[in-house]
Design an enzyme around this catalytic site. Structure first.
Site, PDB file in Angstrom:
ATOM      1  N   GLY A  72       4.453   0.375  -2.057  1.00 26.52           N
ATOM      2  CA  GLY A  72       4.652   0.088  -3.479  1.00 26.52           C
ATOM      3  C   GLY A  72       5.995   0.588  -3.955  1.00 26.52           C
ATOM      4  N   HIS A 101       0.830  -1.213   0.000  1.00 23.28           N
ATOM      5  CA  HIS A 101       0.000   0.000   0.000  1.00 23.28           C
ATOM      6  C   HIS A 101       0.861   1.258   0.000  1.00 23.28           C
ATOM      7  CE1 HIS A 101      -3.178   2.822   0.915  1.00 23.28           C
ATOM      8  NE2 HIS A 101      -2.610   3.168   2.060  1.00 23.28           N
ATOM      9  N   SER A 102       0.481   2.239  -0.837  1.00 15.87           N
ATOM     10  CA  SER A 102       1.081   3.569  -0.823  1.00 15.87           C
ATOM     11  C   SER A 102       2.611   3.506  -0.959  1.00 15.87           C
ATOM     12  CB  SER A 102       0.646   4.306   0.451  1.00 15.87           C
ATOM     13  OG  SER A 102       0.964   5.663   0.411  1.00 15.87           O
ATOM     14  N   TYR A 103       3.344   3.967   0.075  1.00 12.62           N
ATOM     15  CA  TYR A 103       4.812   3.960   0.008  1.00 12.62           C
ATOM     16  C   TYR A 103       5.362   2.533  -0.030  1.00 12.62           C
ATOM     17  CZ  TYR A 103       9.479   5.943   0.634  1.00 12.62           C
ATOM     18  OH  TYR A 103      10.787   6.331   0.434  1.00 12.62           O
TER      19      TYR A 103
END
Length: 416
Positions: A296, A292-294
């Site tokens: 990735g 998720h988010s960072y």
């Protein structure tokens, strides 16, 4: 605000009287007079009258909150949801209270990972000495021995820790939407081993002692004149900082220093370390990531650093509103091609779940997570992600070149 005017109004009157008696002073004289007046005011005492002590309970019971049968945080007596503005006009104090509750939530989730999900806590680095800073991850008993499937979970940046997607959701919504527990339980039910990363646990904070302060400012090899001048500047800077700090932080908090955890000093380092010491050593034929988010971005960095290994072991990657950027991270052509075939990014969008969403970046396909809220993307895309993984295994096992359904919706970047 009332305090501000109570200080400023007498000040204004004093300045006007001085102007009448002495004529209008220049700007320098005004500044000097203002500093002199403010230096006589004990802002510590004045501000503390408005702000209660920054002392909070260290348990949910102490806060008088509990999680009900639906996993919602509720007041133990009234049954009401969490209230941020516990004290009106004291935003800083309310924020500190919220953060204190957040730390308790983190420990509560750790407990759920061990008790409800039956994961075990593994200390990092694996060869850590007794006195050095340490981190940890969580793993299922069969994480390294499961011959079939392994699921790896990576949350985003910020205050969240292992087992969480978003603290805000845990506090204001429920445990299902804000934690990784539904993913873990579903994975175990479907025969996956599980590894839960902890990419934000990069350092420990210890109180800064006078000896450490002295050591950090010591420059004994510098010429005496230069050192004296430097010390004078530092003292003046500290004086100004302390002066304004009285407004911002009336209750002096302890100074701390950060001691970074060896080989785990950033989310990217952490992902690579866990890959080298655990994921790459696992027996699973199919490794899957949800990032998720960072998280990735951390996965893409892992791919850049361990490209051949990742391609050989990872079957599919589900990203949820990932903030990675293949250009800024300088991901090569072969990585971008692999991502187009093996990754999918569920992004925040007003479109229905799984609807294809256009992208200008030549990496993985993007589809709607069925929500416009960034922090909810992992929860809303939860059922689609496990379908995506199942289709990836079927495609691999059948040796058919046709990609899973989510991939077939991807944009043909070659035409852009």
């Amino acid at each position: 605000m009332h305090l501000y005017f109570s200080i400023l109004n007498p000040l204004t009157a004093w300045v006007m009287m001085a102007q009448l008696q002495q004529g209008v002073p220049d700007e320098k004289e005004k500044t000097t007079a203002l500093k002199d007046l403010l230096s006589r005011i004990d802002l510590d005492e004045l501000m503390k009258k408005d702000e209660p002590p920054l002392e909070f309970p260290d348990t949910l019971e102490g806060f008088e909150y509990t999680f009900n049968e639906k996993g919602q945080l509720r007041h133990a007596k009234t049954g009401e949801p969490f209230v941020f503005n516990y004290r009106e006009d004291l935003h800083r104090w309310n924020q500190k209270r919220y953060e204190a509750l957040g730390e308790i939530i983190t420990k509560h989730v750790y407990g759920l990972l061990e008790k409800e999900c039956h994961l075990k806590k593994i200390t990092l680095p694996v060869d850590a000495t007794e006195n050095e800073p340490k981190s940890f991850i969580f793993m299922s008993e069969d994480a390294l021995t499961n011959p079939d499937k392994l699921l790896v979970l990576i949350h985003g940046n910020g205050v969240v820790r292992a087992g969480q997607w978003a603290r805000r959701l845990i506090i204001n919504e429920d445990l299902d939407s804000g934690t990784q527990i539904p993913y873990i339980k579903k994975a175990i039910e479907e025969g996956y081993g599980v590894i839960v990363l902890n990419p934000n646990e990069n350092y420990i904070e210890v109180e800064k002692t006078k000896a450490q302060v002295q050591l950090s400012s010591d420059s004994s090899d510098e010429p005496a004149e230069k050192r004296e001048r430097k010390d004078k500047i530092q003292k003046e800077t500290k004086k100004r900082r302390d002066f304004y700090e009285k407004y911002r932080n009336p209750q002096k908090e302890k100074e701390t220093i950060q001691m970074y955890i060896r080989d785990n000093g950033s989310p990217e380092e952490h992902a690579i370390y866990v890959w080298d010491h655990f994921i790459s050593q696992s027996a699973a034929e199919n490794v899957f990531f949800v990032a998720h988010s960072y998280g990735g971005l951390a996965f893409v960095e892992l791919m850049i650093q361990r490209e051949a290994e990742v391609k050989n072991k990872v079957t599919a990657v589900a990203l949820t509103d990932s903030v990675h950027n293949v250009w800024h991270q300088e991901a090569g052509k072969t990585i971008r091609e692999w991502m187009r075939e093996n990754c999918c990014n569920w992004v925040s969008s007003s479109e229905p779940l799984d609807t294809s969403v256009e992208s200008m970046l030549p990496d993985c396909p993007r589809v709607s997570a069925g929500t416009e809220r960034h922090e909810l993307t992992s929860w809303k895309s939860f059922p689609s992600i496990f379908k995506f993984f199942s289709e990836a295994i079927e495609a691999k096992n059948s040796s058919v070149k046709t990609a899973p359904m989510r991939r077939s919706n991807r944009i043909k970047y070659e035409e852009l």
